[in-house]
Design an enzyme around this catalytic site. Structure first.
Site, PDB file in Angstrom:
ATOM      1  N   HIS A 202      33.018  30.023  35.934  1.00  0.00           N
ATOM      2  CA  HIS A 202      34.556  30.053  36.490  1.00  0.00           C
ATOM      3  C   HIS A 202      34.063  29.345  38.118  1.00  0.00           C
ATOM      4  CE1 HIS A 202      31.802  33.790  37.387  1.00  0.00           C
ATOM      5  NE2 HIS A 202      32.741  33.797  38.579  1.00  0.00           N
TER       6      HIS A 202
ATOM      7  N   HIS B 105      35.682  29.804  41.877  1.00  0.00           N
ATOM      8  CA  HIS B 105      36.564  30.603  42.917  1.00  0.00           C
ATOM      9  C   HIS B 105      37.345  29.635  43.721  1.00  0.00           C
ATOM     10  CE1 HIS B 105      34.315  34.552  42.410  1.00  0.00           C
ATOM     11  NE2 HIS B 105      33.326  33.660  41.705  1.00  0.00           N
TER      12      HIS B 105
HETATM   13  P1  5GP Z   1      31.009  36.118  40.157  1.00  0.00           P
HETATM   14  O1  5GP Z   1      30.264  37.002  41.083  1.00  0.00           O
HETATM   15  O2  5GP Z   1      30.457  36.333  38.895  1.00  0.00           O
HETATM   16  O3  5GP Z   1      31.046  34.441  40.593  1.00  0.00           O
HETATM   17  O4  5GP Z   1      32.486  36.425  40.476  1.00  0.00           O
HETATM   18  C1  5GP Z   1      33.180  37.472  39.498  1.00  0.00           C
HETATM   19  C2  5GP Z   1      34.542  37.656  40.240  1.00  0.00           C
HETATM   20  O5  5GP Z   1      35.368  38.429  39.320  1.00  0.00           O
HETATM   21  C3  5GP Z   1      34.317  38.654  41.530  1.00  0.00           C
HETATM   22  O6  5GP Z   1      34.946  38.035  42.716  1.00  0.00           O
HETATM   23  C4  5GP Z   1      35.175  39.908  40.871  1.00  0.00           C
HETATM   24  O7  5GP Z   1      36.033  40.351  42.344  1.00  0.00           O
HETATM   25  C5  5GP Z   1      35.967  39.297  39.917  1.00  0.00           C
HETATM   26  N1  5GP Z   1      36.416  40.506  38.665  1.00  0.00           N
HETATM   27  C6  5GP Z   1      35.765  41.309  38.460  1.00  0.00           C
HETATM   28  N2  5GP Z   1      36.168  42.087  37.592  1.00  0.00           N
HETATM   29  C7  5GP Z   1      37.491  41.712  37.429  1.00  0.00           C
HETATM   30  C8  5GP Z   1      38.613  41.992  36.707  1.00  0.00           C
HETATM   31  O8  5GP Z   1      38.675  43.040  36.035  1.00  0.00           O
HETATM   32  N3  5GP Z   1      39.650  41.518  36.766  1.00  0.00           N
HETATM   33  C9  5GP Z   1      39.869  40.332  37.691  1.00  0.00           C
HETATM   34  N4  5GP Z   1      40.877  39.819  38.025  1.00  0.00           N
HETATM   35  N5  5GP Z   1      38.879  39.914  38.686  1.00  0.00           N
HETATM   36  C10 5GP Z   1      37.650  40.648  38.370  1.00  0.00           C
END
Ligand code: 5GP
Ligand code: ZN
Length: 135
Positions: free
Chosen positions: A99, A101
């Site tokens: 993903h 951001h």
């Molecule tokens: P990563 O650290 O893997 O790059 O980011 C994962 C993102 O997913 C985090 O910013 C977190 O806030 C978001 N996230 C985690 N669980 C959920 C969820 O159940 N729904 C949504 N919309 N975002 C989530």
């Protein structure tokens, strides 16, 4: 992937605030935003991280980022955005479904850039040479 949170969001098993969708891509609001409008852009097919994501899927993702980022700026009144990828657990990747951001930014919103640290003498050329050797 049965245990992947983002795959569950794609299937509608977990609710999300969707902002954009096409045949290959889904974008929805991050549940814990750095600023309101913080959006996650994901492919509808599961790949663990950016390096494992095929080029044609990355093309679709970055095209969606461009379209959605402009909409976020218009909708939130933000003045800029950061585009972020946490690739791998040591880099802070919590959800192992690739993903981007999109994080809307305003001057003085308090978010800090990562700190830089200088190379020691000769290290920069050494590291560049090693990376070139792997390409
Ligand atoms: P990563 O650290 O893997 O790059 O980011 C994962 C993102 O997913 C985090 O910013 C977190 O806030 C978001 N996230 C985690 N669980 C959920 C969820 O159940 N729904 C949504 N919309 N975002 C989530
Ligand atoms: Zn997944």
């Amino acid at each position: 992937m049965d245990n992947c949170l983002f795959c569950k969001i794609i299937k509608g098993e977990i609710p999300s605030a969707k902002v954009y969708e096409n045949g290959k891509i889904l974008a929805f609001l991050d549940i814990n935003p750095v600023n309101p409008g913080h959006t996650l852009v994901i492919p509808k097919t599961h790949y663990a991280n950016l390096v494992e994501t095929p080029e044609d899927v990355l093309d679709e993702m970055i095209r969606a980022v461009k379209k959605i980022a402009s909409a976020i700026l218009q909708a939130t009144g933000a003045e800029g955005f950061n585009l972020g990828v946490n690739n791998g657990k040591p880099a802070g990747q919590l959800i192992l479904h690739t993903h981007f951001h999109i994080m809307p930014r305003r001057a003085g919103d308090g978010l800090k850039h990562w700190p830089g640290k200088p190379y020691r003498e000769g290290e920069m050329a050494e590291v560049a040479e090693k990376i070139r050797g792997e390409l």
